[in-house]
Design an enzyme around this catalytic site. Structure first.
Site, PDB file in Angstrom:
ATOM      1  N   TRP A  42     -45.562  -6.024  18.653  1.00  0.00           N
ATOM      2  CA  TRP A  42     -45.523  -4.360  18.816  1.00  0.00           C
ATOM      3  C   TRP A  42     -45.526  -3.756  20.119  1.00  0.00           C
ATOM      4  CZ3 TRP A  42     -49.570  -2.343  20.361  1.00  0.00           C
ATOM      5  CH2 TRP A  42     -50.945  -3.292  19.945  1.00  0.00           C
ATOM      6  N   CYS A  43     -46.492  -4.322  20.780  1.00  0.00           N
ATOM      7  CA  CYS A  43     -46.017  -3.759  21.846  1.00  0.00           C
ATOM      8  C   CYS A  43     -44.682  -3.930  23.272  1.00  0.00           C
ATOM      9  CB  CYS A  43     -47.649  -4.670  22.713  1.00  0.00           C
ATOM     10  SG  CYS A  43     -47.838  -3.024  23.928  1.00  0.00           S
ATOM     11  N   PRO A  44     -44.132  -2.874  22.900  1.00  0.00           N
ATOM     12  CA  PRO A  44     -43.314  -3.137  24.203  1.00  0.00           C
ATOM     13  C   PRO A  44     -43.581  -3.445  25.654  1.00  0.00           C
ATOM     14  CG  PRO A  44     -44.066  -0.520  23.284  1.00  0.00           C
ATOM     15  CD  PRO A  44     -44.813  -1.469  22.344  1.00  0.00           C
ATOM     16  N   VAL A  46     -45.547  -5.374  26.590  1.00  0.00           N
ATOM     17  CA  VAL A  46     -45.890  -7.340  25.931  1.00  0.00           C
ATOM     18  C   VAL A  46     -44.495  -7.987  26.081  1.00  0.00           C
ATOM     19  CG1 VAL A  46     -46.807  -8.879  24.467  1.00  0.00           C
ATOM     20  CG2 VAL A  46     -48.548  -6.671  25.162  1.00  0.00           C
ATOM     21  N   ARG A  47     -43.450  -7.123  24.779  1.00  0.00           N
ATOM     22  CA  ARG A  47     -42.565  -7.648  25.253  1.00  0.00           C
ATOM     23  C   ARG A  47     -41.745  -7.579  26.746  1.00  0.00           C
ATOM     24  NH1 ARG A  47     -41.810  -4.252  20.283  1.00  0.00           N
ATOM     25  NH2 ARG A  47     -41.010  -2.232  21.546  1.00  0.00           N
TER      26      ARG A  47
END
Length: 127
Positions: A42-44, A46-47
């Site tokens: 859900w965290c950009p 992290v992506r």
């Protein structure tokens, strides 16, 4: 492969199992959980960081990294969640290095968010 995706996090860093070898290191990548709809973190941040983390630890000679999910956004936002209180993780992603210092396992370095994207910083961190 030195990437552990089913790591069981102990109650504290002091309880991490780490070799007595003076050069032994364990890395933990604290990441967001997956969004139930997209099946992506859900965290950009992290992506963006995951490909860099996966690449850095993909080599068979790379050190070991444990991937630990901090859960969904609601769980992460709780000020008293275990990651904030016991592990001092206030940002995701956070890549943390643990080593023995005077016989006790302790955090010795940390990269957070965009720092993980900096190839030179990441390589120095792993050294």
């Amino acid at each position: 492969m030195p990437i552990i995706k089913n790591f069981t996090l102990p109650a504290s860093a002091k309880r991490l199992e780490l070799s007595e070898d003076l050069n032994a290191k364990l890395f933990i990548a604290f990441i967001s959980g997956d969004d139930p709809i997209t099946k992506q973190p859900w965290c950009p941040d992290v992506r963006a960081a995951l490909p860099h983390i996966n690449a850095a630890f993909a080599d068979p000679d790379a050190p070991t990294v444990a991937i630990v999910s901090v859960g969904d956004k609601l769980k992460w936002k709780e000020p008293k969640n275990v990651y904030r209180t016991q592990w001092k993780v206030n940002n995701v992603p956070a890549l943390v290095r643990y080593q023995r210092v005077k016989g006790e396992v302790r955090e010795t370095a940390r990269l957070i968010e965009a720092e993980i994207l900096d190839k030179a910083k990441l390589q120095a961190f792993l050294a």
